[in-house]
Design an enzyme around this catalytic site. Sequence first.
Site, PDB file in Angstrom:
ATOM      1  N   GLU A 132      -0.120  -9.120  -1.059  1.00 48.21           N
ATOM      2  CA  GLU A 132      -0.756  -8.607   0.154  1.00 48.21           C
ATOM      3  C   GLU A 132      -1.964  -7.737  -0.208  1.00 48.21           C
ATOM      4  OE1 GLU A 132       1.541  -7.669   3.999  1.00 48.21           O
ATOM      5  OE2 GLU A 132       0.638  -5.737   3.484  1.00 48.21           O
ATOM      6  N   ARG A 171       2.286   8.182   9.956  1.00 50.75           N
ATOM      7  CA  ARG A 171       2.055   9.588   9.612  1.00 50.75           C
ATOM      8  C   ARG A 171       0.892  10.169  10.412  1.00 50.75           C
ATOM      9  NH1 ARG A 171       3.247  12.268   4.646  1.00 50.75           N
ATOM     10  NH2 ARG A 171       3.965  10.254   3.854  1.00 50.75           N
ATOM     11  N   HIS A 227      12.407   5.900  14.499  1.00 52.57           N
ATOM     12  CA  HIS A 227      12.289   6.060  13.051  1.00 52.57           C
ATOM     13  C   HIS A 227      13.093   7.266  12.576  1.00 52.57           C
ATOM     14  CE1 HIS A 227      10.219   6.601   9.127  1.00 52.57           C
ATOM     15  NE2 HIS A 227       9.953   5.314   9.236  1.00 52.57           N
ATOM     16  N   ASP A 233       0.785  -1.236   0.000  1.00 50.74           N
ATOM     17  CA  ASP A 233       0.000   0.000   0.000  1.00 50.74           C
ATOM     18  C   ASP A 233       0.815   1.283   0.000  1.00 50.74           C
ATOM     19  OD1 ASP A 233       1.053  -0.012   2.583  1.00 50.74           O
ATOM     20  OD2 ASP A 233      -0.798  -0.738   3.481  1.00 50.74           O
ATOM     21  N   GLU A 289      -2.111   5.034   2.926  1.00 55.33           N
ATOM     22  CA  GLU A 289      -2.036   3.624   2.567  1.00 55.33           C
ATOM     23  C   GLU A 289      -3.384   3.003   2.223  1.00 55.33           C
ATOM     24  OE1 GLU A 289       1.641   4.625   4.843  1.00 55.33           O
ATOM     25  OE2 GLU A 289      -0.495   5.001   5.132  1.00 55.33           O
ATOM     26  N   HIS A 348       5.710   5.206  14.171  1.00 52.42           N
ATOM     27  CA  HIS A 348       6.169   6.053  13.073  1.00 52.42           C
ATOM     28  C   HIS A 348       5.047   6.550  12.167  1.00 52.42           C
ATOM     29  CE1 HIS A 348       5.588   2.241  10.968  1.00 52.42           C
ATOM     30  NE2 HIS A 348       5.519   2.950   9.855  1.00 52.42           N
TER      31      HIS A 348
END
Length: 377
Positions: free
Chosen positions: A118, A207, A238, A96, A132, A205
Amino acid sequence: MKRIMTVFGTRPEAVKMAPLIRALKNDEELDPIVVVTAQHREMLDSVLQTFKLTPDYDLNIMKPNQSLSEITANILSQLDKVFDEAQPDMVLVHGDTMSTFAGSLAALYKEIPIGHVEAGLRTWDKHSPFPEEMNRQMVGVMADINFAPTQKAAENLVEENKPKESIVITGNTAIDAMNYTLSDNYQSEVITKHSGQKVILLTAHRRENIGEPMANIFEAVREIADQYKDITIVYPVHKNPKVRELAQHYLSHHERIELIEPLEVADFHNFANQAYLILTDSGGVQEEMPSLGKPVLVLRDTTERPEGVEAGTLKIVGTAKNYIVEELSKLIDHEDAYQSMAKANNPYGDGLASSRIVGHIKYYFGLTNSKPRPFSS
């Protein structure tokens, strides 16, 4: 011989595509072509080194502070030339990411068949995770073969009216990758340093969590470290500068919280195997940890991996400080609660996903008359 091109750009994609590329290389009737966008330059390279993969094409798109639009446009324009030169018979993308979406769109424009590894993961909320969720939904519309990792993912695709003959259940290649990375002899300086402590591994991490949600997570973690003297929190921070700034502000200068650099994939898998439990907002970690028998608390309000929740290996705790503290405390204080998650079944794979995908690609091109048997958890 059919030329099968893989296009990916981030560390998680590389981890999950690596065993598939190895399986493609081991088949005499398929010729793999590896294209990396380098959406994550430094973290991608370490995975390529771990799995001894050398890209045939490296787009090297990474630039500071580039927008999602810039990433997409750059990949599209460069892949146009790569496709003309390499002439692939199929393009495989994973999951994604922006590389996934742009790679699929570029292949569509060239009328090249697309295989989506996936496929079918859904939250049904276009803003969670962002971007995503919409990336994978849009790739699902373009894909010619949907390699769904689980029965639930396949059902999502059927619900979206994808042709049933285009959907195959393979298991997740993340489990295949761990067959290469786990070692019984692994030693970690950090684990050794905290010998006698229960080490909680934290990854954060996403967004959509940057800002107040991540601050809440870090405050909860610090409260747990204050409350339990036998608990140590280890956080591989990260590379995102905003994440690092928050981590330093909320988690630094505590004797039982250790901030370390991101771990190489083999180190991460083996480190997690020796940890007590996992706190994460990562999608891939949700799939990997059940095979290690580790309880996972998911630092998100939604998950596109409900199989783990249903199996009892995952629990969604969101980003509210008090609730994170409450659920963490339950697992620390009550052995039965811990064991009920640690001993739950792994619904994500059996280590054979890559071979199933290769088998279905060969069936698609008429190189074999038999379909591989689908994965069943």
